[in-house]
Scaffold this motif. Structure first.
Motif, mmCIF file in Angstrom:
data_model
loop_
_atom_site.group_PDB
_atom_site.id
_atom_site.type_symbol
_atom_site.label_atom_id
_atom_site.label_comp_id
_atom_site.label_asym_id
_atom_site.label_seq_id
_atom_site.Cartn_x
_atom_site.Cartn_y
_atom_site.Cartn_z
ATOM 1 N N SER A 148 -7.639 3.725 -0.219
ATOM 2 C CA SER A 148 -7.534 2.265 0.537
ATOM 3 C C SER A 148 -8.201 1.377 0.034
ATOM 4 O O SER A 148 -9.012 0.706 0.750
ATOM 5 N N ASP A 149 -8.099 1.083 -1.345
ATOM 6 C CA ASP A 149 -8.819 -0.016 -2.041
ATOM 7 C C ASP A 149 -7.741 -0.941 -2.380
ATOM 8 O O ASP A 149 -6.673 -1.095 -2.077
ATOM 9 N N ASP A 150 -8.022 -2.000 -3.372
ATOM 10 C CA ASP A 150 -7.229 -2.874 -3.847
ATOM 11 C C ASP A 150 -6.024 -2.473 -4.368
ATOM 12 O O ASP A 150 -4.813 -2.857 -4.043
ATOM 13 N N ILE A 151 -6.184 -1.532 -5.317
ATOM 14 C CA ILE A 151 -5.010 -1.066 -5.964
ATOM 15 C C ILE A 151 -4.117 -0.092 -4.975
ATOM 16 O O ILE A 151 -2.907 -0.264 -4.930
ATOM 17 N N GLY A 152 -4.672 0.542 -4.122
ATOM 18 C CA GLY A 152 -4.003 1.294 -3.108
ATOM 19 C C GLY A 152 -3.177 0.528 -2.063
ATOM 20 O O GLY A 152 -1.974 0.715 -1.726
ATOM 21 N N HIS A 153 -3.853 -0.752 -1.832
ATOM 22 C CA HIS A 153 -3.104 -1.709 -0.970
ATOM 23 C C HIS A 153 -1.960 -2.321 -1.802
ATOM 24 O O HIS A 153 -0.878 -2.594 -1.125
ATOM 25 N N VAL A 169 12.149 5.360 2.146
ATOM 26 C CA VAL A 169 10.700 5.723 1.435
ATOM 27 C C VAL A 169 10.097 6.889 2.138
ATOM 28 O O VAL A 169 10.131 7.007 3.488
ATOM 29 N N ARG A 170 9.588 7.748 1.461
ATOM 30 C CA ARG A 170 8.741 8.763 1.894
ATOM 31 C C ARG A 170 7.667 9.116 1.044
ATOM 32 O O ARG A 170 7.655 8.931 -0.298
ATOM 33 N N VAL A 171 6.523 9.167 1.705
ATOM 34 C CA VAL A 171 4.828 9.222 1.031
ATOM 35 C C VAL A 171 4.182 10.264 1.581
ATOM 36 O O VAL A 171 4.269 10.692 2.918
ATOM 37 N N LEU A 172 4.043 11.277 0.606
ATOM 38 C CA LEU A 172 3.227 12.349 0.887
ATOM 39 C C LEU A 172 1.896 12.503 0.325
ATOM 40 O O LEU A 172 1.562 11.991 -0.755
ATOM 41 N N VAL A 173 0.795 12.504 1.219
ATOM 42 C CA VAL A 173 -0.796 12.530 0.929
ATOM 43 C C VAL A 173 -1.274 13.850 1.153
ATOM 44 O O VAL A 173 -0.892 14.312 2.171
ATOM 45 N N ASP A 174 -2.362 14.219 0.425
ATOM 46 C CA ASP A 174 -3.162 15.530 0.778
ATOM 47 C C ASP A 174 -3.922 15.386 1.976
ATOM 48 O O ASP A 174 -4.474 14.288 2.093
ATOM 49 N N GLY A 175 -3.906 16.260 3.177
ATOM 50 C CA GLY A 175 -4.516 16.170 4.214
ATOM 51 C C GLY A 175 -6.229 16.102 3.987
ATOM 52 O O GLY A 175 -6.736 15.770 4.945
ATOM 53 N N VAL A 176 -6.560 16.406 2.834
ATOM 54 C CA VAL A 176 -8.076 16.495 2.604
ATOM 55 C C VAL A 176 -8.167 15.206 1.443
ATOM 56 O O VAL A 176 -9.298 14.451 1.698
ATOM 57 N N GLY A 184 -6.697 5.824 5.329
ATOM 58 C CA GLY A 184 -6.540 4.315 5.470
ATOM 59 C C GLY A 184 -5.066 4.123 5.078
ATOM 60 O O GLY A 184 -4.395 3.225 5.878
ATOM 61 N N VAL A 185 -4.602 4.598 3.981
ATOM 62 C CA VAL A 185 -3.197 4.331 3.682
ATOM 63 C C VAL A 185 -1.964 4.706 4.502
ATOM 64 O O VAL A 185 -1.137 3.849 4.664
ATOM 65 N N ALA A 186 -2.370 5.940 5.122
ATOM 66 C CA ALA A 186 -1.505 6.291 5.932
ATOM 67 C C ALA A 186 -1.212 5.604 7.093
ATOM 68 O O ALA A 186 -0.355 5.452 7.878
ATOM 69 N N ARG A 187 -2.404 5.132 7.627
ATOM 70 C CA ARG A 187 -2.340 4.115 8.807
ATOM 71 C C ARG A 187 -1.768 2.803 8.718
ATOM 72 O O ARG A 187 -0.733 2.358 9.368
ATOM 73 N N ILE A 188 -1.808 2.323 7.397
ATOM 74 C CA ILE A 188 -1.186 0.923 6.979
ATOM 75 C C ILE A 188 0.238 1.228 6.868
ATOM 76 O O ILE A 188 1.236 0.477 7.447
ATOM 77 N N LEU A 189 0.779 2.342 6.222
ATOM 78 C CA LEU A 189 1.928 2.678 6.069
ATOM 79 C C LEU A 189 2.895 2.815 7.432
ATOM 80 O O LEU A 189 3.969 2.484 7.650
ATOM 81 N N GLU A 190 2.048 3.882 8.167
ATOM 82 C CA GLU A 190 2.529 4.107 9.449
ATOM 83 C C GLU A 190 3.063 3.042 10.165
ATOM 84 O O GLU A 190 4.146 2.596 10.936
ATOM 85 N N ARG A 191 2.157 1.916 10.261
ATOM 86 C CA ARG A 191 2.298 0.588 11.033
ATOM 87 C C ARG A 191 3.313 -0.083 10.775
ATOM 88 O O ARG A 191 4.024 -0.619 11.557
ATOM 89 N N ALA A 192 3.657 0.155 9.422
ATOM 90 C CA ALA A 192 4.799 -0.699 8.892
ATOM 91 C C ALA A 192 6.229 0.244 9.140
ATOM 92 O O ALA A 192 7.078 -0.398 8.602
ATOM 93 N N GLY A 193 6.098 1.381 9.552
ATOM 94 C CA GLY A 193 7.214 2.073 9.858
ATOM 95 C C GLY A 193 7.749 3.140 8.700
ATOM 96 O O GLY A 193 8.819 3.431 8.638
ATOM 97 N N ASN A 233 -4.451 9.979 -10.137
ATOM 98 C CA ASN A 233 -4.375 9.721 -8.601
ATOM 99 C C ASN A 233 -4.193 8.181 -8.419
ATOM 100 O O ASN A 233 -4.119 7.348 -9.555
ATOM 101 N N ILE A 234 -3.951 7.622 -7.284
ATOM 102 C CA ILE A 234 -4.337 6.229 -7.188
ATOM 103 C C ILE A 234 -5.562 5.707 -6.485
ATOM 104 O O ILE A 234 -5.929 6.025 -5.328
#
Length: 472
Positions: A148-153, A169-176, A184-193, A233-234
């Protein structure tokens, strides 16, 4: 005679201990293939029945394979792939390798692909963001680390924009890897649906057994026609031109052609495994056109399968080498069978070059590697250290013809516990490009003298770290 509670407590505890030991021993004997792991689990449980039993229930039972087997045959991905344009590599001496990997993976070797190497985030990120920005129908993104940094945003904004345009759109990230307690990115994306899955993530104690198995894949497929995969990675650390505090150099690949179906299939399986949603609609698997001359195939591996498919593919390729084997990996801690195959290749006159970073981002792995290298040097393998920045590329080339690239490291964790994805390619031009890239990073040759001049405390430290090889 009057009995008190204390008269029964010891026999009761003893009976419980015997039951726990018996259950663990029976399960180990029936399910474990690795003799060392079997002896270790039985020994820990015998010495500490309750602690050992709890640890075994958390980390020793492969529930993933059982769950994955229930998915086999439920989806049409395999039949979709089989109907794509493809042919066998029957005309070359690598035909036995192609045939073996076909049987191992149950995926065909596909013709008509174009594979383009991309070095570092400076080269790869702009093309990935452009592809997402042009998406009309689908975006499938999987990343072990998604910061959840500048490039991640920037990636989040591009994904949200694609979602708002109506793309699936489907996004899958590792749980660890992308944050266990906070992503942070999961929270941002989930808020946007935007639908987001966190692979094997749960705050529930009884689901914690999955914490030692990680989805290490890096996949991006846009509209089912353009794909990206490799080791990248991102995160801002991959933008080496910006001179971050801890820069990471890496290699990614842009892919076009029929093999995109297999890349989408690999994502779809992990997505279904994580979320339960099946991605089987035609929109995710459009018809493909020929884009190049590469014969390629996706090879996936993980604890959901019975065989170490990526490792077996590499072992077979090494056994077929006639001139050279080039390996570049950030972490080099292979098991004994990999060591044996490389040693045999070197002893029969094959040039075996192993390129590792001078220092990786895991100091204990560097220690263990130093203790493990003499056996490779003894057989005639050449080990090279690449100067900083830390290079995270995972590359393999045999005889400047066959190449194998992707997410898997050369260590026991990556080859046995992680969910990984690699691409094999029968393409002289691509193999020569990757081979030259590896050769360019042969900066400092590591010799017996370098290892022997370590002070005794350092040798002892490194030797102790090597004992942790199965867990690093």
């Amino acid at each position: 005679m009057i009995y008190t509670y204390t008269d029964f407590i010891d026999p009761l505890v003893l009976a419980c201990r015997i039951c726990v030991i018996a259950v663990v021993v029976i399960h180990v004997l029936l399910t474990k293939r690795d003799v060392g792991a079997s002896i270790g689990w039985i020994g820990v449980t015998v010495l500490m029945p309750f602690t050992g039993g709890i640890l075994y229930s958390m980390f020793g039972i492969n529930r993933v394979r059982r769950r994955a087997k229930r998915m086999i045959g439920l989806h049409p991905w395999h039949s979709r792939t089989m109907t794509s344009r493809w042919r066998r590599a029957e005309e070359g001496r690598f035909a036995p390798l192609a045939e073996m990997v076909s049987k191992l993976t149950q995926r065909p070797l596909l013709a008509g692909n174009l594979v383009t190497p991309l070095h570092d985030g400076d080269s790869a990120y702009p093309q990935m963001l452009e592809a997402i920005g042009n998406a009309q129908n689908t975006v499938l993104l999987c990343s072990y680390i998604f910061r959840s940094d500048d490039i991640g945003h920037k990636f989040c904004n591009a994904l949200i924009a694609a979602h708002q345009r109506g793309a699936q759109v489907r996004v899958l990230v590792d749980g660890v890897g992308s944050g266990y307690f906070h992503c942070g990115v999961a929270r941002i994306l989930e808020r946007a649906g935007v639908p987001v899955g966190r692979f094997m993530h749960s705050m529930l104690p009884w689901r914690m057994p999955f914490i030692n198995m990680r989805d290490h894949k890096k996949i991006l497929v846009v509209d089912g026609r353009v794909g990206f995969m490799g080791g990248l990675n991102i995160g801002e650390e991959n933008l080496t031109a910006l001179h971050p505090t801890h820069p990471v150099s890496d290699t990614h690949f842009r892919i076009a052609g029929p093999v995109i179906h297999q890349l989408s299939e690999a994502f779809a399986r992990d997505w279904t495994f994580t979320t339960g949603e099946e991605l089987t609609a035609d929109i995710f698997f459009p018809e493909q056109q020929s884009h190049g001359d590469s014969l390629t195939r996706i090879v996936t591996a993980g604890p959901d399968s019975d065989l170490e498919k990526i490792e077996y593919t590499m072992l077979q390729a090494i056994s077929m080498a006639r001139h050279s084997v080039r390996l570049m990996t950030p972490y080099f801690l292979p098991d004994d069978r990999f060591l044996t195959e490389l040693a045999l290749a070197a002893l029969r006159g094959i040039e075996v070059d192993i390129v590792v970073p001078h220092h990786s981002n895991h100091v204990i792995i560097d220690w263990a590697r130093s203790a493990n290298l003499p056996r490779f040097l003894d057989s005639g393998c050449r080990v090279w250290q690449a100067r900083p920045p830390f290079n995270h590329s995972k590359l393999m080339v045999v005889d400047r013809h066959w190449s194998f690239v992707g997410s898997s490291n050369l260590d026991v964790r990556s080859l046995r516990l992680n969910f990984e994805i690699n691409l094999e390619a029968y393409d002289d031009a691509l193999a020569a490009t990757i081979d030259d890239f590896i050769a360019k990073h042969r900066h400092e040759r590591l010799t017996h003298h370098d290892l022997d001049r370590r002070r005794l405390p350092i040798k002892l430290r490194d030797a102790f770290a090597r004992l942790l090889l199965p867990y690093l």
